[in-house]
Design an enzyme around this catalytic site. Structure first.
Site, mmCIF file in Angstrom:
data_model
loop_
_atom_site.group_PDB
_atom_site.id
_atom_site.type_symbol
_atom_site.label_atom_id
_atom_site.label_comp_id
_atom_site.label_asym_id
_atom_site.label_seq_id
_atom_site.Cartn_x
_atom_site.Cartn_y
_atom_site.Cartn_z
ATOM 1 N N SER A 132 0.815 -1.218 0.000
ATOM 2 C CA SER A 132 0.000 0.000 0.000
ATOM 3 C C SER A 132 0.848 1.269 0.000
ATOM 4 C CB SER A 132 -0.928 0.005 1.219
ATOM 5 O OG SER A 132 -0.182 -0.101 2.417
ATOM 6 N N THR A 192 -39.671 26.371 -9.417
ATOM 7 C CA THR A 192 -39.972 25.010 -8.960
ATOM 8 C C THR A 192 -40.281 24.221 -10.225
ATOM 9 O OG1 THR A 192 -42.341 25.409 -8.710
ATOM 10 C CG2 THR A 192 -40.986 25.817 -6.757
ATOM 11 N N HIS A 193 -39.954 22.969 -10.260
ATOM 12 C CA HIS A 193 -40.144 22.150 -11.466
ATOM 13 C C HIS A 193 -39.492 22.775 -12.694
ATOM 14 C CE1 HIS A 193 -43.378 20.111 -9.155
ATOM 15 N NE2 HIS A 193 -43.652 21.331 -8.755
ATOM 16 N N LYS A 235 -17.223 29.243 -28.964
ATOM 17 C CA LYS A 235 -17.625 28.639 -27.692
ATOM 18 C C LYS A 235 -16.890 29.203 -26.485
ATOM 19 C CE LYS A 235 -20.365 25.169 -27.809
ATOM 20 N NZ LYS A 235 -20.076 24.461 -26.716
ATOM 21 N N TYR A 240 -9.860 -5.989 13.106
ATOM 22 C CA TYR A 240 -9.192 -5.569 11.868
ATOM 23 C C TYR A 240 -9.206 -6.685 10.836
ATOM 24 C CZ TYR A 240 -5.634 -4.058 8.555
ATOM 25 O OH TYR A 240 -4.979 -3.707 7.403
ATOM 26 N N GLN A 258 -7.534 -1.866 4.498
ATOM 27 C CA GLN A 258 -6.496 -1.095 3.804
ATOM 28 C C GLN A 258 -7.096 -0.317 2.617
ATOM 29 O OE1 GLN A 258 -2.411 -2.697 3.329
ATOM 30 N NE2 GLN A 258 -2.889 -2.736 1.148
ATOM 31 N N LYS A 313 -8.063 3.908 2.435
ATOM 32 C CA LYS A 313 -7.281 5.139 2.247
ATOM 33 C C LYS A 313 -7.538 5.860 0.937
ATOM 34 C CE LYS A 313 -4.105 3.083 5.181
ATOM 35 N NZ LYS A 313 -5.057 1.960 5.112
ATOM 36 N N SER A 333 -13.544 25.756 -27.465
ATOM 37 C CA SER A 333 -13.669 24.518 -28.223
ATOM 38 C C SER A 333 -12.547 24.455 -29.252
ATOM 39 C CB SER A 333 -15.028 24.500 -28.928
ATOM 40 O OG SER A 333 -14.979 23.652 -30.067
ATOM 41 N N GLU A 343 -18.822 22.232 -14.770
ATOM 42 C CA GLU A 343 -19.149 20.857 -15.159
ATOM 43 C C GLU A 343 -18.268 19.863 -14.409
ATOM 44 O OE1 GLU A 343 -20.634 21.570 -19.733
ATOM 45 O OE2 GLU A 343 -18.520 21.631 -19.307
HETATM 46 N N1 ARG Z 1 -1.295 -1.222 5.547
HETATM 47 C C1 ARG Z 1 -2.215 -1.693 6.534
HETATM 48 C C2 ARG Z 1 -3.553 -0.988 6.409
HETATM 49 O O1 ARG Z 1 -3.596 0.042 5.861
HETATM 50 C C3 ARG Z 1 -1.684 -1.440 7.877
HETATM 51 C C4 ARG Z 1 -2.234 -2.337 8.896
HETATM 52 C C5 ARG Z 1 -1.682 -3.675 8.687
HETATM 53 N N2 ARG Z 1 -2.088 -4.540 9.737
HETATM 54 C C6 ARG Z 1 -2.102 -5.849 9.565
HETATM 55 N N3 ARG Z 1 -2.502 -6.546 10.571
HETATM 56 N N4 ARG Z 1 -1.743 -6.432 8.446
HETATM 57 O O2 ARG Z 1 -4.577 -1.458 6.841
#
Ligand code: ARG
Length: 462
Positions: free
Chosen positions: A25, A157-158, A285, A319, A324, A327, A279, A292
């Site tokens: 990651s 409205t509408h 244009k 967990y 992961q 993010k 354009s 947009e």
């Molecule tokens: N890269 C992992 C995540 O974002 C970190 C946590 C990893 N923990 C584990 N038990 N493998 O979730």
């Protein structure tokens, strides 16, 4: 050479290339490096307080972390790094700088809590920045209202002309939506601003940390109350994604309005050259691409929200590596939100209203019909009858090709005995608006007050 891992003793063979590629990651969670370093420095100090590290060791580690932070500013810092994630990279770098001492940094700490901590630290800053950018946009809406305080537009409205309103009254509708969005972001921040560190992998750390002290060190308002909850949950991020999505929803509707209002068909307003594009083929244009894109990116942010929502559904406590996947949606939503807020402000600042156009649209339509019906009701006609009379007046006018301003007082009185001569003034949309003087209405005095109040409220937000 085998890569440094934060685990491995239990394995006879290393991970396959395919699995490493698939599960790594770092290419996205590298954005957390600043947060990871701040959190790790605070953790080093916490280890000092429980006697795992000597005071000099804490200083040495904190200095090494700071040096990593400096190195990370260099463009090539991440080049060729094959670490599993940002947490692993930071510890590898720490070993390079602090040698064996670095082996103690992960005492009583898990990446499960670390990842929650890092996202919270990162999001807290992003939310603060987004709140400030949102307040700036709200300021621009107020300014745009104050530039044309008396402009009259038909409200819809509408997508049909409904009743006349003042231009600032229309803009303040968005001010209110954004004020609630600001509150939602602030509420999300409060949920984000809780320290997870000390939770360990899921059962609570095996070392007697003073968690309140770590919270104070990192500026968190409080500490989480259950270690399993920390490892398992991401609802603090979902709160942010919901707040971001609702803000984007409002931005998207604003964009849609202004795309329409700046079209040749409406011709109400002109967007600045700096926020439009041309354009490649059609020389005439001037396209509202900025708006947009705001409208388009709103869908992307809703996607981020549903992405994390669906990721979390059905995960057994606590967990799971699925998490992961949290993010990228969080990062992307924050990026798009902030980009759109800044863009929308630039568009608002560039707008030139041509007040004659919406005023004409109001005058040529029957936005005054409600004003007439209400005037009759005020004179004692039951509203249902008043509505009928005004409706027949509209029908008759459409048949005769008459606009409201074509009616004389005498004609009006002749049309129905309930009308009085003075009511003819209501054929001007600005007149009817004057009856709407109450909190939240488009009466000119109410709108002037609302603008003042908006400015005062903005000062509170800033
Ligand atoms: N890269 C992992 C995540 O974002 C970190 C946590 C990893 N923990 C584990 N038990 N493998 O979730």
């Amino acid at each position: 050479m085998t890569k440094m891992k934060l685990w491995g003793g239990r394995f006879e063979e290393g991970p396959s290339e395919i699995f490493e590629q698939f599960s790594g990651s770092l290419h996205f969670d590298k954005r957390l490096i600043g947060a990871d370093i701040r959190g790790s420095q605070a953790f080093a100090r916490a280890l000092g307080r429980v006697g795992i590290l000597q005071a000099e060791e804490v200083d040495q580690l904190c200095a090494a972390f700071a040096a990593i932070g400096e190195d990370a500013k260099k463009p090539a810092f991440f080049d060729g790094a094959g670490d599993e994630d940002v947490h692993t990279l930071v510890i590898r770098k720490l070993k390079e700088k602090a040698g064996h001492l670095a082996d103690k940094i992960h005492t009583g700490r898990s990446r499960n809590e670390q990842v929650s901590l890092d996202i919270r630290l990162w999001l807290r800053d992003e939310i603060d920045a987004a709140k400030a950018e949102l307040a700036d946009l709200m300021g621009s809406l107020v300014s745009l209202g104050l530039r044309y305080p008396d402009a009259v537009i038909p409200g819809y409205t509408h997508m049909r002309r409904a009743q006349a309103v003042l231009w600032p009254h229309y803009l303040l509708a968005y001010f209110e939506m954004f004020a609630r969005d600001w509150e939602r972001l602030d509420q999300a921040r409060a949920r984000v601003n809780v320290l997870p560190l000390g939770s360990g992998a899921l059962a609570g750390s095996g070392f007697p940390f003073d968690r309140e002290a770590i919270a104070a060190d990192l500026g968190f308002a409080s500490v989480t109350r259950n270690s399993m909850d920390v490892s398992a949950d991401r609802d603090f991020a979902l709160d942010f994604l919901y707040a971001a999505s609702t803000t984007m929803l409002h931005l998207s509707r604003l964009a849609e309005d202004w795309i329409l209002y700046s079209s040749e068909e409406f011709g109400w307003l002109e967007l600045g050259d700096g926020v439009t594009s041309g354009s490649s083929l059609m020389p005439q244009k001037k396209n509202p691409d900025s708006l947009e894109l705001i409208r388009g990116k709103s869908g992307r942010v809703f996607g981020s929200f549903s992405s994390l929502y669906v990721t979390m559904k059905g995960l057994p406590l606590t967990y799971n590596r699925d998490m992961q996947e949290d993010k990228e949606p969080i990062f992307d939503a924050a990026d798009q939100l902030r980009g759109c807020l800044v863009m929308a402000k630039a568009v608002a600042d560039s707008i030139k209203l041509n007040p004659a156009k919406p005023a004409l649209a109001a005058q040529e339509s029957w936005v005054v019909a409600t004003d007439l019906a209400e005037a009759l009701a005020k004179n004692g006609t039951a509203f249902h009858q008043a509505h009928q009379i005004a409706g027949r007046l509209v029908l008759e006018s459409i048949r005769a090709g008459k606009r409201p301003s074509d009616w004389t007082a005498a004609e009006l009185c002749a049309f129905a005995p309930e009308f009085t001569a003075d009511m003819v003034r209501l054929m001007n949309p600005s007149e009817g608006m004057k009856t709407r003087e109450l909190i939240g209405g488009t009466g000119p005095a109410s709108v002037a007050e609302a603008l003042d109040a908006a400015e005062a409220r903005l000062k509170q937000l800033r």
